[in-house]
Design a protein around this motif. Structure first.
Motif, PDB file in Angstrom:
ATOM      1  N   LYS A  77       0.836  -1.202   0.000  1.00  0.00           N
ATOM      2  CA  LYS A  77       0.000   0.000   0.000  1.00  0.00           C
ATOM      3  C   LYS A  77       0.870   1.252   0.000  1.00  0.00           C
ATOM      4  O   LYS A  77       1.913   1.313   0.662  1.00  0.00           O
ATOM      5  CB  LYS A  77      -0.911   0.019   1.235  1.00  0.00           C
ATOM      6  N   GLY A  78       0.420   2.274  -0.713  1.00  0.00           N
ATOM      7  CA  GLY A  78       1.105   3.551  -0.710  1.00  0.00           C
ATOM      8  C   GLY A  78       2.343   3.557  -1.588  1.00  0.00           C
ATOM      9  O   GLY A  78       2.683   2.575  -2.235  1.00  0.00           O
ATOM     10  N   LYS A  79       3.022   4.692  -1.584  1.00  0.00           N
ATOM     11  CA  LYS A  79       4.208   4.862  -2.423  1.00  0.00           C
ATOM     12  C   LYS A  79       5.515   4.763  -1.640  1.00  0.00           C
ATOM     13  O   LYS A  79       6.594   4.728  -2.223  1.00  0.00           O
ATOM     14  CB  LYS A  79       4.147   6.222  -3.120  1.00  0.00           C
ATOM     15  N   LYS A  80       5.430   4.722  -0.310  1.00  0.00           N
ATOM     16  CA  LYS A  80       6.640   4.696   0.505  1.00  0.00           C
ATOM     17  C   LYS A  80       7.272   3.307   0.457  1.00  0.00           C
ATOM     18  O   LYS A  80       6.619   2.310   0.796  1.00  0.00           O
ATOM     19  CB  LYS A  80       6.329   5.085   1.943  1.00  0.00           C
ATOM     20  N   THR A  81       8.525   3.270   0.036  1.00  0.00           N
ATOM     21  CA  THR A  81       9.208   1.982  -0.096  1.00  0.00           C
ATOM     22  C   THR A  81      10.141   1.715   1.078  1.00  0.00           C
ATOM     23  O   THR A  81      10.373   2.576   1.929  1.00  0.00           O
ATOM     24  CB  THR A  81      10.017   1.933  -1.414  1.00  0.00           C
ATOM     25  N   VAL A  82      10.674   0.516   1.101  1.00  0.00           N
ATOM     26  CA  VAL A  82      11.495   0.063   2.220  1.00  0.00           C
ATOM     27  C   VAL A  82      12.788   0.865   2.349  1.00  0.00           C
ATOM     28  O   VAL A  82      13.365   1.316   1.360  1.00  0.00           O
ATOM     29  CB  VAL A  82      11.848  -1.432   2.052  1.00  0.00           C
ATOM     30  N   ASP A  83      13.229   1.044   3.603  1.00  0.00           N
ATOM     31  CA  ASP A  83      14.519   1.689   3.851  1.00  0.00           C
ATOM     32  C   ASP A  83      15.574   0.610   4.083  1.00  0.00           C
ATOM     33  O   ASP A  83      15.308  -0.586   3.923  1.00  0.00           O
ATOM     34  CB  ASP A  83      14.433   2.645   5.048  1.00  0.00           C
ATOM     35  N   VAL A  84      16.770   1.026   4.441  1.00  0.00           N
ATOM     36  CA  VAL A  84      17.879   0.073   4.579  1.00  0.00           C
ATOM     37  C   VAL A  84      17.554  -1.011   5.606  1.00  0.00           C
ATOM     38  O   VAL A  84      17.772  -2.201   5.364  1.00  0.00           O
ATOM     39  CB  VAL A  84      19.187   0.798   4.961  1.00  0.00           C
ATOM     40  N   GLN A  85      17.027  -0.618   6.768  1.00  0.00           N
ATOM     41  CA  GLN A  85      16.730  -1.615   7.810  1.00  0.00           C
ATOM     42  C   GLN A  85      15.636  -2.567   7.358  1.00  0.00           C
ATOM     43  O   GLN A  85      15.705  -3.778   7.621  1.00  0.00           O
ATOM     44  CB  GLN A  85      16.327  -0.919   9.114  1.00  0.00           C
ATOM     45  N   ASN A  86      14.606  -2.054   6.671  1.00  0.00           N
ATOM     46  CA  ASN A  86      13.556  -2.929   6.135  1.00  0.00           C
ATOM     47  C   ASN A  86      14.143  -3.953   5.173  1.00  0.00           C
ATOM     48  O   ASN A  86      13.771  -5.131   5.189  1.00  0.00           O
ATOM     49  CB  ASN A  86      12.497  -2.118   5.399  1.00  0.00           C
ATOM     50  N   ILE A  87      15.053  -3.478   4.299  1.00  0.00           N
ATOM     51  CA  ILE A  87      15.679  -4.379   3.330  1.00  0.00           C
ATOM     52  C   ILE A  87      16.484  -5.454   4.054  1.00  0.00           C
ATOM     53  O   ILE A  87      16.415  -6.640   3.715  1.00  0.00           O
ATOM     54  CB  ILE A  87      16.588  -3.589   2.362  1.00  0.00           C
ATOM     55  N   LYS A  88      17.244  -5.064   5.074  1.00  0.00           N
ATOM     56  CA  LYS A  88      18.010  -6.039   5.852  1.00  0.00           C
ATOM     57  C   LYS A  88      17.088  -7.106   6.428  1.00  0.00           C
ATOM     58  O   LYS A  88      17.362  -8.313   6.331  1.00  0.00           O
ATOM     59  CB  LYS A  88      18.755  -5.343   6.991  1.00  0.00           C
ATOM     60  N   ASP A  89      15.981  -6.667   7.040  1.00  0.00           N
ATOM     61  CA  ASP A  89      15.060  -7.604   7.679  1.00  0.00           C
ATOM     62  C   ASP A  89      14.451  -8.560   6.660  1.00  0.00           C
ATOM     63  O   ASP A  89      14.354  -9.774   6.902  1.00  0.00           O
ATOM     64  CB  ASP A  89      13.954  -6.838   8.404  1.00  0.00           C
ATOM     65  N   ARG A  90      14.045  -8.036   5.518  1.00  0.00           N
ATOM     66  CA  ARG A  90      13.395  -8.889   4.517  1.00  0.00           C
ATOM     67  C   ARG A  90      14.392  -9.821   3.838  1.00  0.00           C
ATOM     68  O   ARG A  90      14.069 -10.980   3.566  1.00  0.00           O
ATOM     69  CB  ARG A  90      12.642  -8.010   3.513  1.00  0.00           C
ATOM     70  N   PHE A  91      15.588  -9.335   3.601  1.00  0.00           N
ATOM     71  CA  PHE A  91      16.606 -10.202   3.011  1.00  0.00           C
ATOM     72  C   PHE A  91      16.961 -11.340   3.967  1.00  0.00           C
ATOM     73  O   PHE A  91      17.148 -12.487   3.549  1.00  0.00           O
ATOM     74  CB  PHE A  91      17.855  -9.399   2.667  1.00  0.00           C
ATOM     75  N   GLU A  92      17.071 -11.020   5.248  1.00  0.00           N
ATOM     76  CA  GLU A  92      17.387 -12.052   6.227  1.00  0.00           C
ATOM     77  C   GLU A  92      16.300 -13.120   6.242  1.00  0.00           C
ATOM     78  O   GLU A  92      16.580 -14.324   6.278  1.00  0.00           O
ATOM     79  CB  GLU A  92      17.545 -11.429   7.618  1.00  0.00           C
ATOM     80  N   SER A  93      15.049 -12.675   6.209  1.00  0.00           N
ATOM     81  CA  SER A  93      13.928 -13.606   6.214  1.00  0.00           C
ATOM     82  C   SER A  93      13.893 -14.452   4.943  1.00  0.00           C
ATOM     83  O   SER A  93      13.456 -15.611   4.966  1.00  0.00           O
ATOM     84  CB  SER A  93      12.615 -12.828   6.356  1.00  0.00           C
ATOM     85  N   LEU A  94      14.365 -13.881   3.834  1.00  0.00           N
ATOM     86  CA  LEU A  94      14.336 -14.566   2.542  1.00  0.00           C
ATOM     87  C   LEU A  94      15.646 -15.288   2.223  1.00  0.00           C
ATOM     88  O   LEU A  94      15.816 -15.824   1.129  1.00  0.00           O
ATOM     89  CB  LEU A  94      14.041 -13.547   1.428  1.00  0.00           C
ATOM     90  N   ASN A  95      16.583 -15.283   3.183  1.00  0.00           N
ATOM     91  CA  ASN A  95      17.899 -15.940   3.002  1.00  0.00           C
ATOM     92  C   ASN A  95      18.674 -15.367   1.813  1.00  0.00           C
ATOM     93  O   ASN A  95      19.317 -16.106   1.055  1.00  0.00           O
ATOM     94  CB  ASN A  95      17.726 -17.446   2.840  1.00  0.00           C
ATOM     95  N   ILE A  96      18.604 -14.041   1.661  1.00  0.00           N
ATOM     96  CA  ILE A  96      19.375 -13.357   0.622  1.00  0.00           C
ATOM     97  C   ILE A  96      20.630 -12.797   1.274  1.00  0.00           C
ATOM     98  O   ILE A  96      20.557 -12.061   2.268  1.00  0.00           O
ATOM     99  CB  ILE A  96      18.555 -12.234  -0.031  1.00  0.00           C
ATOM    100  N   SER A  97      21.773 -13.126   0.728  1.00  0.00           N
ATOM    101  CA  SER A  97      23.052 -12.794   1.362  1.00  0.00           C
ATOM    102  C   SER A  97      23.610 -11.469   0.839  1.00  0.00           C
ATOM    103  O   SER A  97      23.693 -11.256  -0.368  1.00  0.00           O
ATOM    104  CB  SER A  97      24.059 -13.916   1.106  1.00  0.00           C
ATOM    105  N   VAL A  98      23.980 -10.598   1.781  1.00  0.00           N
ATOM    106  CA  VAL A  98      24.646  -9.332   1.476  1.00  0.00           C
ATOM    107  C   VAL A  98      25.698  -9.096   2.560  1.00  0.00           C
ATOM    108  O   VAL A  98      25.487  -9.435   3.725  1.00  0.00           O
ATOM    109  CB  VAL A  98      23.649  -8.145   1.454  1.00  0.00           C
ATOM    110  N   ASP A  99      26.827  -8.528   2.181  1.00  0.00           N
ATOM    111  CA  ASP A  99      27.863  -8.161   3.150  1.00  0.00           C
ATOM    112  C   ASP A  99      27.417  -6.864   3.826  1.00  0.00           C
ATOM    113  O   ASP A  99      27.777  -5.763   3.419  1.00  0.00           O
ATOM    114  CB  ASP A  99      29.202  -7.971   2.428  1.00  0.00           C
ATOM    115  N   TRP A 100      26.610  -7.008   4.883  1.00  0.00           N
ATOM    116  CA  TRP A 100      26.008  -5.831   5.519  1.00  0.00           C
ATOM    117  C   TRP A 100      27.040  -4.933   6.187  1.00  0.00           C
ATOM    118  O   TRP A 100      26.876  -3.717   6.235  1.00  0.00           O
ATOM    119  CB  TRP A 100      24.949  -6.261   6.529  1.00  0.00           C
ATOM    120  N   ALA A 101      28.103  -5.520   6.717  1.00  0.00           N
ATOM    121  CA  ALA A 101      29.149  -4.698   7.341  1.00  0.00           C
ATOM    122  C   ALA A 101      29.761  -3.764   6.307  1.00  0.00           C
ATOM    123  O   ALA A 101      30.019  -2.587   6.576  1.00  0.00           O
ATOM    124  CB  ALA A 101      30.220  -5.588   7.968  1.00  0.00           C
ATOM    125  N   ARG A 102      29.977  -4.274   5.111  1.00  0.00           N
ATOM    126  CA  ARG A 102      30.542  -3.448   4.038  1.00  0.00           C
ATOM    127  C   ARG A 102      29.531  -2.385   3.608  1.00  0.00           C
ATOM    128  O   ARG A 102      29.891  -1.227   3.375  1.00  0.00           O
ATOM    129  CB  ARG A 102      30.935  -4.327   2.853  1.00  0.00           C
TER     130      ARG A 102
END
Length: 317
Positions: A77-102
């Motif tokens: 709903k709406g036009k507001k999209t995910v921020d960095v923390q939202n992306i981290k949370d969703r990627f973690e839940s979806l087992n998508i790997s990113v070097d978050w420290a970098r």
């Protein structure tokens, strides 16, 4: 226009800004490259969003709706999209790997460049681009199943590769000069190798001196700013332990650094038992009760806070 195209356009425009002789475009370069990385992440979330969900995985607001069969569907709903923390949370839940420290380092550096550094040039953003190169390459290959060279174009890909190779080589050269000095503890060396220039933000710190680090002068290879050991060591060590100190404050546990209980102005590395300024070492075990003295209670004495309190109480009686 697709999110993927927006991502690639943002990255390439950032690289054009970096290549420009106009130093005013340095900040624009960091913004565009970081924005492009986030758009790559959002593109992946769009790919994984269920059909008919209005790209639910990239929306901050997702609500349930009943379809004609009575089944519950989650709709963005709406036009507001995910921020960095939202992306981290969703990627973690979806087992998508990113070097978050970098990525966090890129984000912090981008923010510092925009708000704190007074001297900027193309040398200042080499580390950001080098880190970005690794994030972009790995994510396109591992998560999008694409060829980064083909997606970005050979010219832009060459800029990323060349900057990364140059930065890595320069960083290794700078680190080698730091390793020739003698330190109170190797933790100081590691902190200085992670230090960023207060003028331009570059991580290319080097020295021409030999012998004792405490007597040395250091120079930023990017902008030429010089600083004596005493001018940078406390800031460098506090930054080096910043994440660990934050975790200790948030989740409990002993802080890794405190103000030196001996000289009062240096940073004291608790687990090393040494001050980075005066090289002093406090007593860590109470001579009265034998317990470890908490970091916050370290002093120029040899008893813990409780024993000191009880001793004062006995004297008062």
């Amino acid at each position: 226009m697709s999110i993927l195209k927006n991502a690639l356009d943002s990255i390439t425009v950032g690289l054009e800004d970096f290549e420009s002789p106009d130093e005013r475009r340095i900040i624009s370069s960091t913004r565009n490259i970081f924005a492009g990385i986030l758009l790559l992440f959002k593109h992946k979330l769009c790919e994984l969003s269920p059909q008919g969900s209005d790209e639910a995985l990239i929306k901050q607001r997702v609500l349930p709706e009943l379809d004609a069969t009575g089944a519950v569907n989650w709709i963005g709903k709406g036009k507001k999209t995910v921020d960095v923390q939202n992306i981290k949370d969703r990627f973690e839940s979806l087992n998508i790997s990113v070097d978050w420290a970098r990525l966090d380092r890129i984000n912090k550096y981008r923010n510092d460049i925009e708000h704190y550094y007074s001297t900027l040039n193309s040398e200042s953003v080499k580390q950001l681009i080098s880190d970005s190169f690794i994030i972009i390459r790995d994510f396109i290959v591992d998560e999008l199943g694409g060829d980064p060279k083909s997606l970005l174009g050979e010219g832009y890909w060459k800029i990323l590769v060349d900057v990364n190779e140059v930065y890595v080589k320069e960083k290794q050269e700078c680190d080698l000069t730091l390793e020739k000095l003698n330190y109170y503890t190797d933790e100081i060396l590691h902190a200085l190798q992670e230090y960023h220039c207060g003028e331009c933000g570059s991580g290319l710190l080097e020295t021409e001196d030999l012998g004792e680090a405490a007597e040395a002068t250091f120079k930023c290879r990017a902008c030429g700013t010089e600083a004596h050991y005493d001018d940078i060591v406390n800031y460098a060590v506090n930054e080096f332990y910043a994440d660990e100190a934050y975790s200790a404050h948030k989740d409990g546990g002993d802080t890794p650094v405190v103000d030196c209980p001996l000289c009062g102005f240096g940073t004291y590395i608790v687990h090393e038992g040494i001050c980075v300024s005066c090289c002093g070492s406090a007593t860590h075990e109470c001579v009265r009760c034998g317990c470890n003295i908490p970091p916050e209670e370290l002093s120029d004495g040899d008893i813990c806070g409780y024993c000191a309190h009880m001793w004062e109480k006995m004297k008062a009686e």
